[in-house]
Design a protein around this motif. Structure first.
Motif, PDB file in Angstrom:
ATOM      1  N   THR A 165      -5.551  -2.299  -7.765  1.00  0.00           N
ATOM      2  CA  THR A 165      -6.873  -2.036  -7.203  1.00  0.00           C
ATOM      3  C   THR A 165      -7.830  -3.179  -7.496  1.00  0.00           C
ATOM      4  OG1 THR A 165      -6.526   0.326  -7.487  1.00  0.00           O
ATOM      5  CG2 THR A 165      -8.787  -0.413  -7.163  1.00  0.00           C
ATOM      6  N   ASP A 186      -0.997  -0.843 -10.894  1.00  0.00           N
ATOM      7  CA  ASP A 186      -2.147  -0.611 -10.022  1.00  0.00           C
ATOM      8  C   ASP A 186      -2.792  -1.951  -9.693  1.00  0.00           C
ATOM      9  OD1 ASP A 186      -4.328   0.222  -8.681  1.00  0.00           O
ATOM     10  OD2 ASP A 186      -5.061   1.604 -10.209  1.00  0.00           O
ATOM     11  N   ARG A 209       0.543   5.721   0.268  1.00  0.00           N
ATOM     12  CA  ARG A 209      -0.302   6.873   0.608  1.00  0.00           C
ATOM     13  C   ARG A 209       0.084   8.001  -0.339  1.00  0.00           C
ATOM     14  NH1 ARG A 209      -4.713   6.791   3.650  1.00  0.00           N
ATOM     15  NH2 ARG A 209      -3.596   5.714   5.345  1.00  0.00           N
ATOM     16  N   ARG A 210      -0.827   8.341  -1.269  1.00  0.00           N
ATOM     17  CA  ARG A 210      -0.559   9.392  -2.246  1.00  0.00           C
ATOM     18  C   ARG A 210      -0.612  10.766  -1.565  1.00  0.00           C
ATOM     19  NH1 ARG A 210      -1.142   8.213  -7.693  1.00  0.00           N
ATOM     20  NH2 ARG A 210      -2.219  10.181  -8.074  1.00  0.00           N
ATOM     21  N   GLU A 218      -4.933   9.587  -0.459  1.00  0.00           N
ATOM     22  CA  GLU A 218      -5.552   8.371  -0.968  1.00  0.00           C
ATOM     23  C   GLU A 218      -4.674   7.160  -0.662  1.00  0.00           C
ATOM     24  OE1 GLU A 218      -6.570   6.248  -5.272  1.00  0.00           O
ATOM     25  OE2 GLU A 218      -5.766   8.281  -5.179  1.00  0.00           O
ATOM     26  N   LEU A 219      -5.320   6.083  -0.173  1.00  0.00           N
ATOM     27  CA  LEU A 219      -4.626   4.824   0.069  1.00  0.00           C
ATOM     28  C   LEU A 219      -4.835   3.932  -1.152  1.00  0.00           C
ATOM     29  CD1 LEU A 219      -3.044   3.190   2.254  1.00  0.00           C
ATOM     30  CD2 LEU A 219      -5.239   2.136   2.857  1.00  0.00           C
ATOM     31  N   ARG A 220      -3.742   3.471  -1.745  1.00  0.00           N
ATOM     32  CA  ARG A 220      -3.858   2.692  -2.985  1.00  0.00           C
ATOM     33  C   ARG A 220      -3.006   1.425  -2.857  1.00  0.00           C
ATOM     34  NH1 ARG A 220      -2.784   5.227  -8.927  1.00  0.00           N
ATOM     35  NH2 ARG A 220      -4.728   6.269  -8.358  1.00  0.00           N
ATOM     36  N   ARG A 232       0.834  -1.197   0.000  1.00  0.00           N
ATOM     37  CA  ARG A 232       0.000   0.000   0.000  1.00  0.00           C
ATOM     38  C   ARG A 232       0.868   1.245   0.000  1.00  0.00           C
ATOM     39  NH1 ARG A 232      -2.679  -1.500   5.439  1.00  0.00           N
ATOM     40  NH2 ARG A 232      -0.556  -2.321   5.606  1.00  0.00           N
ATOM     41  N   ASN A 253      -2.439  13.228  -1.871  1.00  0.00           N
ATOM     42  CA  ASN A 253      -3.782  13.702  -1.530  1.00  0.00           C
ATOM     43  C   ASN A 253      -4.420  12.889  -0.402  1.00  0.00           C
ATOM     44  OD1 ASN A 253      -4.288  11.322  -2.813  1.00  0.00           O
ATOM     45  ND2 ASN A 253      -5.568  12.195  -4.446  1.00  0.00           N
TER      46      ASN A 253
END
Length: 834
Positions: A288, A286, A254-255, A259-261, A252, A257
């Motif tokens: 996701t 990605d 943390r961007r 956002e957790l991706r 994971r 902004n």
């Protein structure tokens, strides 16, 4: 693009899709995905993306038996790479199964396009093939090939995700609009020696990092990762901890902004001539679609939070089992530590022994088993490689693993600090197919649990040291007994981190006697465990010397009094004649034994007791004698089983009697099942628990015995020979008489000539052997001469005994010794010859 056949793809959701978005990855400008269809006989074009101008006429359907690059690569299971010249030759040889025109001219003109065909999946999971093409006059470079192969693995994961949605599996679903060729991905090359990283622009875009802020250092990218996932990433970028193999993981970030991706990382390691890792080539994409559900993300987050507060190895293992079994719908989950080539199981769900394979139950010595890795070679191999292994239904596994997951098995090594600290096994009884979502969940869980195990070790290192000490001081296996079956159970305390001094032992003695011992040293500490080991050794030594039970306990008491310790110990000692069923019992401050009679009645034995060991140097320990009939169960236990802050002693003893009485008196009592039932009722334990059970069955035939006191007369040997001959003839022994008389002559002569005091001789005839034993008052053991010259007038006695008997030896007795010899008695048609 049509070839005159309808592209009747077997799955409606996997449709031929042509996109025009820009695709560029490691020299490739076009990508096409073919999927296996028509029961594995064909390949159907499912997606085409990128610059379609470089290849025209890709067939919509390819026969798997054709001579096309895609079919050849899938059949061989290896990537196929074609330079422009080789591509032109392929087109010329088979124009029906290959693009009819490449950019730059027709097949007869020099071409500039290189092509790669990369199989998706392998073995039973053949999914299809990825075709990539781009301008490369000399073909794709070695680095580009490695990165494109990693990219193909990413495509395969996405294809599995799409297929899983329509197989009726209970798993997180893929997005309907998901592309089979993810364009949100990039490559990187990491120089391990310097930490310099060359990263694709898509990598920086995924991390939300502007290109101008990237300084080429790997630490800059690692700073974007969630702290809990940092250990797994550090294992990849630290040269001294990296195995030279491929790796994959989900992590994971943390961007900027907030956002957790989720991102998926696949990498390959290059090593130098000495085998040292040199470079890491990787693909980041990605992920996701592997985490479409917020519940899945929160599950890992909750596990991370709960593991942070876990202080013991058992607690870490329990949390891992709880996090995996229900979400995955697994039939059984086990977590174990690696310790000296053994798997020490620390958590099982379900906990019942019958739910696990026989090879596990055979080593079920305490609360849970510890299994030798040599009995599980597949598990041993997976741990050596350090990678998650997924085994589908019907896989060829050894019985010890097949019984864990006959419908599917996941072997999950637990990494920490660059090594494997344990393993998690997840098994299913019903048929189970593994999807990429489960792989990601298992991978993320493995890193968290491995690190938590290391932290727990740091918190209770002293406790673990004491536990290992205590485990090593207890008998590993109980001996097989003539006329009975003995089982033992030992459970450490669960309250607190220190260990106690409970112990048990089963000691075979001479003449068919067996000593059963149980004890408890005061307190909970490593010192208590050490005293326990010393007391167990002392009691065993005194018992083997042949002392009666009261003398054995009295000498152990004086030994403990003389030690430099303030601790005392309780002890229960039972000397049982396995042939006659006569038990002699001594109690030193310990709980009385419990008897379960053949008629089902269970009661405490009435045994007069003495004080605990280590209190009074000259204490007396009275001995109580009782007779056991075949079918009786003898139970010795420590107070941890029957007494606690919530359980009065009287109630605990009554419960043990009730469990024993509940066994069916018409059937032989299963001592193992009874022992399991007794310890299963113990919940949170304030004290250690030791339990020793004996089911006394009695021997099939009682041996015949006779004794002769040897008089110190000039003709003493003659009288001993006459007594022996009369006795053996009365027993029906004829063939062995000559050998027996020779042995009697030599042993009695040695005793008369070399010792003072009383000499006795015992004759014992069992089913298959005659035992001759001569007792004297000298503690010196006889010494067999190494060599005797022909002129010597003595020294041949023991050589003669050794030559004429099956075995001989000497054992110490109270105040003297016993020299014995055994002669085999031959039998014919079930009767002794003679």
């Amino acid at each position: 693009m049509e070839t005159g056949r309808s592209p009747a793809c077997p799955r409606k959701e996997v449709i031929q899709k042509v996109t025009s978005h820009r695709f560029a990855f490691c020299g490739a400008e076009l990508a096409a995905v073919y999927v296996v269809a028509d029961q594995g006989r064909e390949l159907h074009l499912a997606e085409l993306t990128g610059n379609r101008g470089i290849l025209y006429g890709l067939p919509a359907i390819l026969a798997l038996a054709s001579h096309s690059p895609a079919a050849n690569a899938l059949r061989s299971g290896r990537p196929l790479w074609l330079t422009p010249k080789e591509l032109a030759t392929f087109i010329e040889d088979d124009p029906h199964h290959f693009p009819t025109r490449v950019r730059g001219g027709d097949p007869e003109s020099p071409a500039r396009i290189s092509l790669g065909a990369l199989p998706l999946g392998h073995g039973d999971q053949e999914l299809g093939c990825l075709i990539v093409a781009g301008e490369a006059l000399d073909g794709f470079s070695a680095d580009d090939r490695s990165l494109l192969e990693l990219y193909a693995d990413q495509v395969a994961a996405g294809l599995e995700s799409v297929a899983a949605r329509f197989t009726g599996r209970k798993a997180p679903q893929a997005h309907l609009g998901q592309s089979l060729v993810p364009d949100q991905g990039g490559a990187f090359i990491l120089e391990l020696g310097t930490g310099r990283m060359e990263a694709h622009a898509h990598v920086l875009e995924l991390l939300g990092l502007p290109p101008e802020q990237f300084d080429g250092q790997v630490e800059t990218l690692l700073a974007c990762a969630v702290p809990d996932d940092m250990p797994a990433l550090m294992a990849i970028v630290e040269p001294d901890r990296l195995a030279a193999t491929g790796q994959q993981l989900a992590f994971r970030i943390r961007r900027p902004n907030g956002e957790l991706r989720w991102l998926g990382l696949r990498c390959r390691v290059e090593v130098d001539s000495g085998g040292t890792p040199r470079r890491v080539l990787g693909v980041v994409a990605d992920a996701t679609y592997l985490r479409p559900s917020a519940d899945e993300v929160s599950l890992v987050q909750r596990l991370s939070a709960t593991l942070a507060g876990a202080a013991t190895i058992r607690e870490v293992s329990r949390l891992a089992v709880a996090a995996l079994r229900e979400p995955l719908g697994a039939s059984r989950v086990a977590v174990g530590e690696l310790e000296s080539e053994r798997l020490i199981v620390t958590a099982l769900d379900p906990p019942e022994p019958d739910a696990w394979p026989e090879v596990w139950r055979s080593d079920w010595r305490s609360e849970w088993p510890d299994v030798s890795l040599s009995d599980l070679p597949t598990l041993q191999s997976a741990l050596r490689g350090g990678h998650m292994s997924l085994w589908p239904p019907g896989a060829a596994l050894e019985a010890g693993l097949l019984g864990v997951g006959p419908g599917g098995l996941a072997v999950l090594p637990l990494p920490a600090d660059g090594r494997m600290v344990g393993v998690c096994l997840v098994g299913w009884d019903a048929e189970h197919r593994f999807g990429p979502e489960e792989r990601s969940l298992l991978t993320a869980t493995a890193g968290l649990v491995g690190q938590a195990l290391v932290r727990a070790h740091a918190l209770d290192a002293g406790h673990e040291l004491a536990t290992m000490l205590q485990r090593s001081l207890l008998p590993r296996k109980l001996p097989e007994l003539p006329g009975g079956i003995a089982v033992a159970r030992y459970l450490p305390a669960t309250a607190g981190l220190e260990v106690g001094g409970d112990w048990y032992d089963v000691i075979p003695l001479r003449d068919g006697h067996v000593a059963f011992v149980i004890g408890d040293v005061q307190g909970h500490s490593a010192g208590a465990a050490t005293i326990m080991g010393q007391m167990r050794t002392a009691v065993r030594a005194y018992a083997v010397e042949g002392h009666p039970p009261d003398v054995v306990v009295a000498r152990a008491n004086r030994l403990l009094v003389g030690m430099e310790t303030d601790l005392f110990a309780t002890c229960g000692y039972v000397d049982l004649d396995m042939e006659e069923g006569i038990a002699r019992v001594v109690r030193a401050g310990h709980l009385p034994p419990i008897l379960r009679h053949p008629d089902g009645v269970a009661e405490e034995m009435v045994v007069e007791g003495g004080p605990p060991l280590g209190v009074l140097a000259e204490a007396e320990f009275p001995m109580t004698e009782a007779g056991l009939v075949p079918g009786t169960v003898l139970v010795l236990l420590t107070d941890g089983l029957v007494e606690s802050a919530r359980l009065p002693l009287e109630e605990g003893m009554r419960r043990v009697c009730e469990v024993l009485a509940a066994a069916d008196p018409a059937d032989p009592v299963d001592t193992g099942a009874v022992a399991d039932e007794l310890v299963a009722g113990v919940g949170r334990r304030d004290d250690d628990v030791a339990l020793l059970l004996l089911r006394y069955d009695g021997t099939a035939g009682r041996p015949k015995r006779s004794h002769w006191t040897v008089w110190r007369l000039p003709n003493a040997v003659l009288h001993a020979r006459r007594f022996t001959a009369r006795t053996l003839r009365s027993w029906g022994v004829a063939e062995e008489i000559d050998a027996a008389l020779l042995v009697v002559s030599e042993l009695v002569t040695n005793a008369i000539a070399h010792t003072q005091g009383e000499v006795g001789m015992d004759l014992t005839l069992s089913a298959d052997r005659l035992r001759i034993a001569v007792n004297d008052a000298s503690p010196r053991s006889p010494v067999k001469p190494v060599w005797v010259s022909w002129e010597s007038t003595g020294g041949r006695g023991l050589l003669i005994v050794e030559a004429t008997t099956a075995a001989w030896g000497s054992v110490p007795l109270s105040g003297g010794k016993q020299v014995w010899a055994e002669i085999l008695c031959h039998r014919t048609n079930g009767r002794r010859t003679g």
